[in-house]
Enzyme design. Structure first.
Site, PDB file in Angstrom:
ATOM      1  N   ASP A 144     -12.775 -13.371 -11.845  1.00  0.00           N
ATOM      2  CA  ASP A 144     -13.156 -12.238 -12.666  1.00  0.00           C
ATOM      3  C   ASP A 144     -12.743 -12.585 -14.100  1.00  0.00           C
ATOM      4  OD1 ASP A 144     -13.796  -9.498 -13.417  1.00  0.00           O
ATOM      5  OD2 ASP A 144     -11.627  -9.231 -13.561  1.00  0.00           O
ATOM      6  N   ASP A 179     -11.929  -5.407  -8.285  1.00  0.00           N
ATOM      7  CA  ASP A 179     -12.338  -6.648  -7.616  1.00  0.00           C
ATOM      8  C   ASP A 179     -12.002  -6.653  -6.126  1.00  0.00           C
ATOM      9  OD1 ASP A 179     -13.206  -7.948 -10.053  1.00  0.00           O
ATOM     10  OD2 ASP A 179     -11.100  -8.095 -10.573  1.00  0.00           O
ATOM     11  N   ASP A 213      -7.989  -8.963 -10.662  1.00  0.00           N
ATOM     12  CA  ASP A 213      -6.785  -8.199 -10.958  1.00  0.00           C
ATOM     13  C   ASP A 213      -6.444  -7.204  -9.857  1.00  0.00           C
ATOM     14  OD1 ASP A 213      -8.627  -6.212 -11.288  1.00  0.00           O
ATOM     15  OD2 ASP A 213      -8.347  -5.975 -13.434  1.00  0.00           O
TER      16      ASP A 213
END
Length: 752
Positions: free
Chosen positions: A435, A644, A640
C-alpha cells in the site's frame, strides 16, 4: 517450568462460540509423546483444534465453550500418562514450588558416579589393565541406576503402552532392561566365576539419556529468552497522582484507566497512555527494534515497557494489564511459538509409526543374529543398540526449537510473527505488494516545493503563506507552518476562509489570497509565469496552492501572482532501501494504491518499484492479490492494517506496518500474519530474511534428526554400534538440534 495456565483470549477470533486454552504439560520427552497427547485432546467432545509443542511443553486447544471444559482436557491428558499443573487464578502470584533436593542435575551426577566404576575397567582393558569388578558388585552399582534413577523411563513407557502407543522412554526401558536382564541371567547361570556382563551398557545408556535430557532442558530454557525479556519490561508499580495532587506508589494491578502516572527520568513507563505534561525522549528499542529514542510531548502516545529519557512525564493511563501493547506482543509471540509449522505435519506422520517400526526392527535384529549365529547374547546387545539409538527426541524438537528461537529473535527487532505458518510461508514469497499511504509514505501532507513568481523571493513567499496559515488546523496549513519553522512570521489580520477556494487575509499591509487555481482565475490572477512548474508538479501527483496579492481597489490595480506551493506525501526514510533489499532477495515489488496514477507513479519511480497499480479501491485490493496468487506464486501484502485488512487477509502472508504514534496496532495484529512494530518498510525484507533463516534451520534440524536414525539404526542392526555408543549418539542428536536452533538467536537485520 512455568505452571501457570492462561486463557489466551476469551473468544476465538474466528467464532465467538469458541474459546482457547493453553495447558502446560509435564513429562513429554519426544515426538511420539506429542502425537499421543494431541490424539487424546482431539477426542474430547467439542475440541476443534489441538496442538502440542514439545519445546515449551504446552498444549494449545481451541474448543466449543459450551461443550469442552478445562477439566475434561486435563483428564484426557492424564489418561495418556502426563500431568497438567493446577490452574492459577488470573492476577494471583504463581505458586511457590520447592526445589527437590534431588534435582535432575544431581540425579545425573549420581548416575555418573555409579556408572563410572563399570566403564573405567573396560577402558583400562584397552591399555592392558585388568580391573574388572566382581559380578555382584557390578549388579549393586547398576541396579539403582536402572530402577531408581531410571524409574522415569518405566513410568512413561508403561503409560505409553497403556494408551496403545510408544515413545522414547519405552525404547530406553526396553533396551536397557534387556541388557540388564541378560547380565543378571549370565551372572546367575555362569559357573566360571567371571562371566562377561553388560551391566555397564544398561547403566551408561540410562546415564547418557538422562544427561542428554538435562542438557536439552537447559537449552530449551534459552529458547524462551525473548518471552522472558518482554515480560521483564513491565515495572511492578507506578507513581500515581492522587486527587489531592500528591504522588503515591501503587501496584500495577490496582491501576485504572484514566489514572495520572508520573514517569521519572530513567524509569520504565508502566502503562500505555497519553502524555499530559512534560517532554522527553523515549527508548522503545525492546518493543519496536528501533535503536534511536523518539521524542514524546503532550498529546502523544507512549507505550508501557519503554524507557523514559531525560524528562519528567505525566501520563494519563489508556490501557492496563492484558490490554497493553506489551501484553498483546507477549501473547502474540507465545501464540507463534505454540503453533505448528506446516512442515511439522510430516514429522507427526512419521512419529506415529516410528516407535512401532523400531520395535519391529529390533525384534528382526534379535532373531536374525540369534538364529544365524547362535550367539543370543550378541543378538540381544545388537537389538538393544537399535532400540537405544532410535529414540525420536530430535524429531520432536527439530521444528519447534527453530520456530521459538526464530520468532524470539524477530520480536527483539520489532517483527512480531503471529503464527508458524506465516513464518514458514514468508520464506517462499516472490512478490511483495505495498500500500502507498502510511506504508511507503508518511501518510500526511508535507510542503515538497515552493517557487516565487518573477520579481519575488522564495523566502517571502513561504513567510507570507505561513502567516496566512498560522491559525489553521487544516493538514496543508500545518505543513506550511512546519516548513517555515524557525523563521520570523508576520501576524495576519482580517483572516477568513473561503469554502472550496482557500484563505484570505492582510499581511504586512498586503491583501493576500492563497488557494486553488479556480480561485485565481476568478480573481483574474495571471498564472502563466508559473504554469510550466505547475504542470510538472501536477504530473507528479502534487496538490497545488497559488499565492497572490490583490489590490485594495480593483479599479485602480491588477492582481499579482506571488508564488506557487506544492504539497505531497513524502516517502518514508528507508523506503528506497527497503525496495532495494527486496530486489536483492529476488523479490518482485508492486505498489497497489487508491491514489491517482500520477501520484502513485511518482512514488513508484522514486523508489524503484517494479509495477504500479493506481486508483484501486480498498475492496478491490484483495482481488489484485488473488490474481497475483492464481499461478501459485507466494504473495505478501504490506499495509497499515486499517483499510488494507481485506488485502492482508487475501495474501499468503499479510504484513501490517504500525504507525509511530501507536495507531493501527490493534487492527494490524488481527489482520496480518506478521506485524512490523517499527513502521519501517525495511522490516519487510528483514521479516523475509528471518523466515528464510528459520526455515533453513528447520530443514537442517530435520535432516540431522532423520540422519541419526537412517544411519544409526542400520549400523546398530549390523553390529557396528554398541549400546553405549548408541546412547551417546541419541543424546547428542537432541542437544545438537537445539544448539543449531539457538544459533538463530544471533540474527540481526543486515546493515543494522
Amino acid at each position: 517450568m512455568d505452571t501457570s495456565v492462561t486463557t489466551a483470549d476469551p473468544a476465538h477470533p474466528a467464532d465467538p462460540a469458541l474459546c482457547e486454552w493453553t495447558l502446560p504439560i509435564d513429562g513429554m520427552t519426544c515426538a511420539s509423546c506429542v502425537a499421543r497427547v494431541e490424539k487424546a485432546l482431539k477426542k474430547v467432545p467439542g475440541v476443534v483444534e489441538a496442538e502440542v509443542n514439545l519445546a515449551i511443553e504446552q498444549a494449545h486447544v481451541v474448543a466449543r465453550a459450551d461443550t469442552a471444559t478445562r477439566e475434561a482436557l486435563q483428564a484426557a491428558v492424564k489418561r495418556t500418562g502426563f500431568s497438567v499443573p493446577d490452574e492459577v487464578a488470573e492476577g494471583a502470584p504463581p505458586p511457590v514450588v520447592a526445589e527437590p533436593w534431588l534435582g535432575e542435575g544431581r540425579r545425573v551426577a549420581i548416575a555418573a558416579l555409579l556408572s563410572a566404576p563399570l566403564v573405567l575397567p573396560m577402558l583400562a582393558e584397552l591399555f592392558g589393565g585388568h580391573w574388572m569388578l566382581p559380578g555382584w558388585l557390578q549388579w549393586v552399582l547398576a541396579t539403582p541406576v536402572q530402577f531408581w534413577l531410571g524409574a522415569r523411563f518405566y513410568r512413561a513407557g508403561w503409560a505409553a503402552l497403556r494408551s496403545g502407543s510408544g515413545n522414547m522412554d519405552l525404547l530406553v526401558a526396553l533396551g536397557t532392561s534387556a541388557a540388564y536382564a541378560l547380565s543378571v541371567w549370565l551372572l546367575l547361570s555362569d559357573t566360571s566365576g567371571m562371566p562377561h556382563l553388560y551391566f555397564e551398557s544398561a547403566a551408561v545408556v540410562v546415564t547418557l539419556v538422562m544427561l542428554g535430557k538435562w542438557l536439552e532442558s537447559r537449552a530449551k530454557h534459552r529458547t524462551v529468552d525473548a518471552i522472558r525479556a518482554l515480560q521483564a519490561l513491565t515495572p511492578a508499580s507506578a507513581h500515581v497522582i492522587g486527587p489531592d495532587g500528591t504522588e503515591a506508589d501503587r501496584p500495577l494491578g490496582r491501576l485504572r484507566v484514566g489514572d495520572r502516572v508520573v514517569v521519572r527520568p530513567g524509569e520504565r513507563i508502566p502503562v500505555d497512555g497519553e502524555v499530559l505534561e512534560g517532554a522527553s525522549h523515549v527508548d522503545e528499542s525492546l518493543l519496536t527494534g528501533e535503536s534511536l529514542p523518539v521524542a514524546r510531548e503532550p498529546g502523544q502516545r507512549v507505550t508501557g515497557g519503554a524507557v523514559n529519557g531525560e524528562g519528567r512525564l505525566v501520563v494519563r493511563t489508556l490501557a492496563i494489564g492484558a490490554e497493553t501493547t506489551l501484553s498483546r506482543i507477549v501473547r502474540l509471540v507465545e501464540s507463534a511459538q505454540a503453533k505448528k509449522a506446516p512442515i511439522q505435519r510430516l514429522v507427526d506422520q512419521v512419529s506415529a509409526v516410528f516407535v512401532p517400526a523400531v520395535v519391529v526392527i529390533a525384534v528382526i535384529t534379535l532373531l536374525g543374529w540369534g538364529l544365524t549365529s547362535g550367539d543370543w547374547t550378541m543378538a540381544v546387545l545388537r537389538a538393544v543398540a537399535v532400540l537405544v539409538i532410535a529414540c525420536p527426541c530430535a524429531l520432536g524438537l527439530a521444528t519447534p526449537a527453530a520456530i521459538m528461537v526464530g520468532t524470539g529473535a524477530a520480536a527483539r527487532h520489532g517483527i512480531l510473527i503471529k503464527d508458524a505458518q506465516a513464518l514458514e510461508l514468508a520464506h517462499a514469497v516472490r512478490i511483495v505488494a505495498f500500500d502507498k499511504t502510511g506504508t511507503l509514505t508518511a501518510g500526511k501532507p508535507a510542503l515538497v516545493g515552493h517557487v516565487a513568481a518573477p520579481g519575488q523571493s522564495d523566502e517571502d513567499v513561504l513567510a507570507w503563506a505561513a502567516a496566512l496559515q498560522s491559525g489553521s488546523e487544516h493538514p496543508l496549513a500545518r505543513a506550511v507552518v512546519a516548513a517555515a519553522a524557525g523563521r520570523t512570521i508576520a501576524t495576519a489580520e482580517q483572516m477568513s476562509a473561503q469554502a472550496g477556494r482557500g484563505v484570505m487575509g492582510m499581511v504586512q499591509s498586503r491583501a493576500l489570497r492563497l488557494g486553488s487555481r479556480r480561485w485565481m482565475d476568478e480573481l483574474g490572477v495571471p498564472v502563466a509565469p508559473l504554469q510550466g512548474t505547475a504542470d510538472q508538479w501536477q504530473s507528479q501527483g502534487q496538490t497545488l496552492a497559488w499565492l497572490a496579492q490583490v489590490p485594495a481597489d480593483s479599479a485602480t490595480g491588477q492582481p499579482m501572482l506571488l508564488g506557487l506551493l506544492a504539497f505531497g506525501d513524502t516517502v518514508k526514510p528507508g523506503a528506497r532501501e527497503a525496495i532495494a533489499q527486496l530486489h536483492a532477495l529476488g523479490v518482485r515489488t508492486l505498489l497497489v494504491s487508491g491514489d491517482n496514477r500520477d501520484a502513485a507513479g511518482a512514488v513508484g519511480r522514486e523508489l524503484g518499484i517494479d509495477e504500479v497499480r493506481a486508483e484501486v479501491l480498498p475492496g478491490d485490493k484483495a482481488g489484485v492479490i488473488a490474481a497475483l496468487r492464481a499461478d501459485g506464486t507466494r504473495v505478501a501484502m504490506v499495509g497499515d492494517g486499517l483499510n488494507d485488512a481485506p488485502a492482508l487477509a487475501a495474501a499468503d502472508v499479510g504484513m501490517a506496518i504500525t504507525h509511530s504514534d501507536g495507531t493501527g496496532t490493534d487492527v494490524a495484529m488481527h489482520a496480518a500474519g506478521i506485524t512490523l512494530m517499527r513502521g519501517d518498510p525495511r522490516a519487510v525484507a528483514e521479516a523475509i530474511d528471518i523466515s528464510r533463516r528459520t526455515t533453513a534451520k528447520i530443514r537442517q534440524n530435520l535432516f540431522w534428526a532423520f540422519a541419526y536414525n537412517v544411519v544409526g539404526i542400520p549400523l546398530a542392526a549390523f553390529g557396528l554400534l554398541s549400546p553405549v555408543v548408541a546412547g551417546a549418539a541419541m543424546a547428542a542428536s537432541s542437544v545438537s538440534v537445539i544448539s543449531n536452533a539457538l544459533l538463530l538467536a544471533r540474527w540481526s537485520p543486515r546493515g543494522r
